[in-house]
Design a protein around this motif. Structure first.
Motif, PDB file in Angstrom:
ATOM      1  N   ASP A 186     -23.883   9.281 -62.755  1.00 56.17           N
ATOM      2  CA  ASP A 186     -25.337   9.363 -62.909  1.00 56.17           C
ATOM      3  C   ASP A 186     -25.755   8.317 -63.948  1.00 56.17           C
ATOM      4  O   ASP A 186     -25.444   8.453 -65.128  1.00 56.17           O
ATOM      5  CB  ASP A 186     -25.713  10.769 -63.371  1.00 56.17           C
ATOM      6  CG  ASP A 186     -27.217  10.992 -63.458  1.00 56.17           C
ATOM      7  OD1 ASP A 186     -27.945  10.042 -63.811  1.00 56.17           O
ATOM      8  OD2 ASP A 186     -27.654  12.119 -63.188  1.00 56.17           O
ATOM      9  N   ASN A 187     -26.439   7.256 -63.499  1.00 52.06           N
ATOM     10  CA  ASN A 187     -26.741   6.159 -64.418  1.00 52.06           C
ATOM     11  C   ASN A 187     -27.628   6.601 -65.587  1.00 52.06           C
ATOM     12  O   ASN A 187     -27.524   6.065 -66.697  1.00 52.06           O
ATOM     13  CB  ASN A 187     -27.377   4.979 -63.675  1.00 52.06           C
ATOM     14  CG  ASN A 187     -28.682   5.319 -63.002  1.00 52.06           C
ATOM     15  OD1 ASN A 187     -28.876   6.442 -62.538  1.00 52.06           O
ATOM     16  ND2 ASN A 187     -29.585   4.358 -62.920  1.00 52.06           N
ATOM     17  N   ILE A 188     -28.484   7.586 -65.365  1.00 50.55           N
ATOM     18  CA  ILE A 188     -29.331   8.072 -66.463  1.00 50.55           C
ATOM     19  C   ILE A 188     -28.487   8.796 -67.504  1.00 50.55           C
ATOM     20  O   ILE A 188     -28.627   8.577 -68.719  1.00 50.55           O
ATOM     21  CB  ILE A 188     -30.442   8.986 -65.923  1.00 50.55           C
ATOM     22  CG1 ILE A 188     -31.397   8.164 -65.038  1.00 50.55           C
ATOM     23  CG2 ILE A 188     -31.201   9.653 -67.068  1.00 50.55           C
ATOM     24  CD1 ILE A 188     -32.464   8.992 -64.344  1.00 50.55           C
ATOM     25  N   ARG A 189     -27.584   9.647 -67.052  1.00 53.02           N
ATOM     26  CA  ARG A 189     -26.717  10.379 -67.979  1.00 53.02           C
ATOM     27  C   ARG A 189     -25.749   9.436 -68.691  1.00 53.02           C
ATOM     28  O   ARG A 189     -25.444   9.620 -69.874  1.00 53.02           O
ATOM     29  CB  ARG A 189     -25.947  11.472 -67.231  1.00 53.02           C
ATOM     30  CG  ARG A 189     -26.835  12.532 -66.586  1.00 53.02           C
ATOM     31  CD  ARG A 189     -27.874  13.070 -67.542  1.00 53.02           C
ATOM     32  NE  ARG A 189     -28.563  14.242 -67.015  1.00 53.02           N
ATOM     33  CZ  ARG A 189     -29.554  14.864 -67.625  1.00 53.02           C
ATOM     34  NH1 ARG A 189     -29.987  14.406 -68.797  1.00 53.02           N
ATOM     35  NH2 ARG A 189     -30.121  15.917 -67.097  1.00 53.02           N
ATOM     36  N   VAL A 190     -25.264   8.420 -67.970  1.00 49.44           N
ATOM     37  CA  VAL A 190     -24.397   7.431 -68.608  1.00 49.44           C
ATOM     38  C   VAL A 190     -25.158   6.687 -69.698  1.00 49.44           C
ATOM     39  O   VAL A 190     -24.644   6.464 -70.801  1.00 49.44           O
ATOM     40  CB  VAL A 190     -23.835   6.439 -67.569  1.00 49.44           C
ATOM     41  CG1 VAL A 190     -23.135   5.272 -68.258  1.00 49.44           C
ATOM     42  CG2 VAL A 190     -22.850   7.142 -66.637  1.00 49.44           C
ATOM     43  N   ALA A 191     -26.401   6.317 -69.413  1.00 51.51           N
ATOM     44  CA  ALA A 191     -27.222   5.623 -70.413  1.00 51.51           C
ATOM     45  C   ALA A 191     -27.445   6.498 -71.640  1.00 51.51           C
ATOM     46  O   ALA A 191     -27.409   6.008 -72.782  1.00 51.51           O
ATOM     47  CB  ALA A 191     -28.553   5.216 -69.801  1.00 51.51           C
ATOM     48  N   GLN A 192     -27.663   7.801 -71.427  1.00 48.64           N
ATOM     49  CA  GLN A 192     -27.812   8.714 -72.564  1.00 48.64           C
ATOM     50  C   GLN A 192     -26.560   8.696 -73.436  1.00 48.64           C
ATOM     51  O   GLN A 192     -26.640   8.665 -74.667  1.00 48.64           O
ATOM     52  CB  GLN A 192     -28.054  10.143 -72.069  1.00 48.64           C
ATOM     53  CG  GLN A 192     -29.457  10.419 -71.593  1.00 48.64           C
ATOM     54  CD  GLN A 192     -29.611  11.883 -71.219  1.00 48.64           C
ATOM     55  OE1 GLN A 192     -29.411  12.248 -70.065  1.00 48.64           O
ATOM     56  NE2 GLN A 192     -29.941  12.702 -72.189  1.00 48.64           N
ATOM     57  N   GLY A 193     -25.401   8.737 -72.782  1.00 46.21           N
ATOM     58  CA  GLY A 193     -24.150   8.713 -73.533  1.00 46.21           C
ATOM     59  C   GLY A 193     -23.952   7.414 -74.280  1.00 46.21           C
ATOM     60  O   GLY A 193     -23.488   7.401 -75.426  1.00 46.21           O
ATOM     61  N   LEU A 194     -24.313   6.301 -73.644  1.00 39.15           N
ATOM     62  CA  LEU A 194     -24.161   4.995 -74.293  1.00 39.15           C
ATOM     63  C   LEU A 194     -25.017   4.880 -75.547  1.00 39.15           C
ATOM     64  O   LEU A 194     -24.631   4.222 -76.521  1.00 39.15           O
ATOM     65  CB  LEU A 194     -24.537   3.880 -73.311  1.00 39.15           C
ATOM     66  CG  LEU A 194     -23.543   3.614 -72.180  1.00 39.15           C
ATOM     67  CD1 LEU A 194     -24.145   2.648 -71.164  1.00 39.15           C
ATOM     68  CD2 LEU A 194     -22.235   3.057 -72.730  1.00 39.15           C
ATOM     69  N   ALA A 195     -26.173   5.516 -75.534  1.00 38.72           N
ATOM     70  CA  ALA A 195     -27.043   5.458 -76.710  1.00 38.72           C
ATOM     71  C   ALA A 195     -26.366   6.053 -77.937  1.00 38.72           C
ATOM     72  O   ALA A 195     -26.693   5.696 -79.079  1.00 38.72           O
ATOM     73  CB  ALA A 195     -28.359   6.176 -76.431  1.00 38.72           C
ATOM     74  N   HIS A 196     -25.380   6.921 -77.729  1.00 35.13           N
ATOM     75  CA  HIS A 196     -24.663   7.546 -78.842  1.00 35.13           C
ATOM     76  C   HIS A 196     -23.598   6.624 -79.438  1.00 35.13           C
ATOM     77  O   HIS A 196     -22.877   7.028 -80.357  1.00 35.13           O
ATOM     78  CB  HIS A 196     -24.040   8.868 -78.395  1.00 35.13           C
ATOM     79  CG  HIS A 196     -25.044   9.966 -78.221  1.00 35.13           C
ATOM     80  ND1 HIS A 196     -25.465  10.761 -79.256  1.00 35.13           N
ATOM     81  CD2 HIS A 196     -25.738  10.360 -77.133  1.00 35.13           C
ATOM     82  CE1 HIS A 196     -26.374  11.623 -78.808  1.00 35.13           C
ATOM     83  NE2 HIS A 196     -26.553  11.399 -77.525  1.00 35.13           N
ATOM     84  N   LEU A 197     -23.533   5.393 -78.945  1.00 40.76           N
ATOM     85  CA  LEU A 197     -22.638   4.409 -79.560  1.00 40.76           C
ATOM     86  C   LEU A 197     -23.078   4.044 -80.981  1.00 40.76           C
ATOM     87  O   LEU A 197     -22.331   3.377 -81.700  1.00 40.76           O
ATOM     88  CB  LEU A 197     -22.577   3.149 -78.697  1.00 40.76           C
ATOM     89  CG  LEU A 197     -21.511   3.117 -77.608  1.00 40.76           C
ATOM     90  CD1 LEU A 197     -21.799   2.001 -76.615  1.00 40.76           C
ATOM     91  CD2 LEU A 197     -20.136   2.928 -78.218  1.00 40.76           C
ATOM     92  N   THR A 198     -24.259   4.461 -81.366  1.00 42.36           N
ATOM     93  CA  THR A 198     -24.699   4.222 -82.747  1.00 42.36           C
ATOM     94  C   THR A 198     -24.528   5.458 -83.626  1.00 42.36           C
ATOM     95  O   THR A 198     -24.832   5.410 -84.816  1.00 42.36           O
ATOM     96  CB  THR A 198     -26.179   3.793 -82.787  1.00 42.36           C
ATOM     97  OG1 THR A 198     -26.983   4.800 -82.167  1.00 42.36           O
ATOM     98  CG2 THR A 198     -26.380   2.465 -82.067  1.00 42.36           C
ATOM     99  N   ALA A 199     -24.047   6.563 -83.049  1.00 38.46           N
ATOM    100  CA  ALA A 199     -23.842   7.775 -83.849  1.00 38.46           C
ATOM    101  C   ALA A 199     -22.736   7.544 -84.869  1.00 38.46           C
ATOM    102  O   ALA A 199     -21.755   6.840 -84.601  1.00 38.46           O
ATOM    103  CB  ALA A 199     -23.479   8.945 -82.936  1.00 38.46           C
ATOM    104  N   ASN A 200     -22.880   8.111 -86.049  1.00 35.80           N
ATOM    105  CA  ASN A 200     -21.905   7.935 -87.121  1.00 35.80           C
ATOM    106  C   ASN A 200     -20.715   8.873 -86.909  1.00 35.80           C
ATOM    107  O   ASN A 200     -20.839  10.092 -87.049  1.00 35.80           O
ATOM    108  CB  ASN A 200     -22.568   8.223 -88.468  1.00 35.80           C
ATOM    109  CG  ASN A 200     -21.595   8.045 -89.626  1.00 35.80           C
ATOM    110  OD1 ASN A 200     -20.525   7.466 -89.474  1.00 35.80           O
ATOM    111  ND2 ASN A 200     -21.974   8.552 -90.790  1.00 35.80           N
ATOM    112  N   LEU A 201     -19.554   8.322 -86.590  1.00 35.15           N
ATOM    113  CA  LEU A 201     -18.363   9.142 -86.343  1.00 35.15           C
ATOM    114  C   LEU A 201     -17.420   9.206 -87.544  1.00 35.15           C
ATOM    115  O   LEU A 201     -16.367   9.831 -87.469  1.00 35.15           O
ATOM    116  CB  LEU A 201     -17.600   8.606 -85.128  1.00 35.15           C
ATOM    117  CG  LEU A 201     -18.346   8.642 -83.787  1.00 35.15           C
ATOM    118  CD1 LEU A 201     -17.411   8.244 -82.654  1.00 35.15           C
ATOM    119  CD2 LEU A 201     -18.940  10.027 -83.524  1.00 35.15           C
TER     120      LEU A 201
END
Length: 285
Positions: free
Chosen positions: A201-216
């Motif tokens: 699901d390209n929308i759900r994948v995009a949501q996940g990609l946005a978390h590439l800026t989350a502080n881990l």
């Protein structure tokens, strides 16, 4: 030689229908987590190279493959909770978690939230710098990538059209090595008239990609298990960068492998060897 592979679906307590692949084996348990727009079966060449020394599971994560696409924020935290529930459902108490890109982010959060359930963590062609240094430019690149993903076609007129699209966006997966054909065969729905549609699901994948800026970084501080960073020699992450990121964990090592990004398809033999050596050193059982 290809190993025996099973497919099944489990319904998790959070309502997620999870499709997964299982390769029975006599040894320790491994859980493989695919990248964004990936699918569980993309690990099969690596699993074949491992032989029957391990009992391997690889699920289609939420929003991907044959698994469900429920409402939610598609954060690494949500994915990590899915992994814990999946392990409960299939009877895995502890395992070595192997994650690539998205799967690596999920593994990092899982190790911080469920330290008692992970024997070791393998990060394939990751971790991502943006999860540890969320600069303005890093955020720009992450959000641009997520925005591009929103525009991915949800159907292609033919296999050739889909291949051309993937070649333009995933140049590290040349058609000659069979990886793009594998994606078409197992990560696309084949429709009447030769049309094909991605199973992610390209929308759900995009949501996940946005978390590439989350502080881990806080999750790295909580992790108790050994960590192996598998550095792709021809990838974008440099050795000095990997060494800096390794410092966020208590026990992290770096192993370099020839390849660019999708090491499970790029160099499955070397990837399998590194995983097996790591599992032996951490005493996985």
């Amino acid at each position: 030689m290809p190993r025996e592979m099973r497919e099944a679906v489990v319904e998790l307590p959070n309502g997620l229908s999870t499709h997964y692949y299982e390769w029975p084996g006599s040894g320790p348990k491994l859980v493989f987590l695919h990248p964004s727009a990936g699918y569980g079966r993309m690990w099969e060449w690596t699993v074949d190279a491992l032989g029957d020394r391990f009992h391997v599971f690889a699920a289609d994560q939420r929003g991907h493959g044959f698994s469900g696409r429920p409402e939610g924020d598609y954060s690494a935290e949500e994915y990590a909770d899915d992994v814990a529930l999946f392990m409960d459902a299939v009877g895995i108490e502890r395992a070595v978690i192997v994650g690539h890109s998205l799967g690596g982010r999920v593994a990092q959060v899982f190790a911080g939230r469920y330290p008692e359930r992970i024997e070791g963590m393998v990060l394939v062609a990751s971790p991502h710098l943006s999860n540890f240094h969320a600069t303005r430019e890093a955020a720009r690149a992450v959000l641009a990538n997520a925005a591009d993903t929103l525009g991915h076609p949800e159907e292609f007129a033919s296999v050739d059209e889909a291949l051309a699209f993937m070649k333009a966006r995933w140049p590290w997966s040349p058609e000659s090595d069979g990886s793009l054909r594998h994606r078409i065969a197992y990560n696309f729905e084949h429709r009447d008239g030769g049309r094909v549609a991605p199973r992610y699901d390209n929308i759900r994948v995009a949501q996940g990609l946005a978390h590439l800026t989350a502080n881990l970084r806080p999750y790295a501080a909580r992790a108790e298990c050994p960590v192996m960073i598998l550095l792709a020699k021809q990838g974008s992450l440099t050795r000095p960068q990997a060494e800096e990121l390794a410092g966020y964990w208590r026990d992290a090592r770096i192993v370099e492998i020839d390849g660019t990004y999708a090491l499970q398809m790029d160099n499955p033999q070397a990837l399998a060897g590194a995983i097996a050596d790591f599992a032996a050193t951490v005493g996985a059982g």
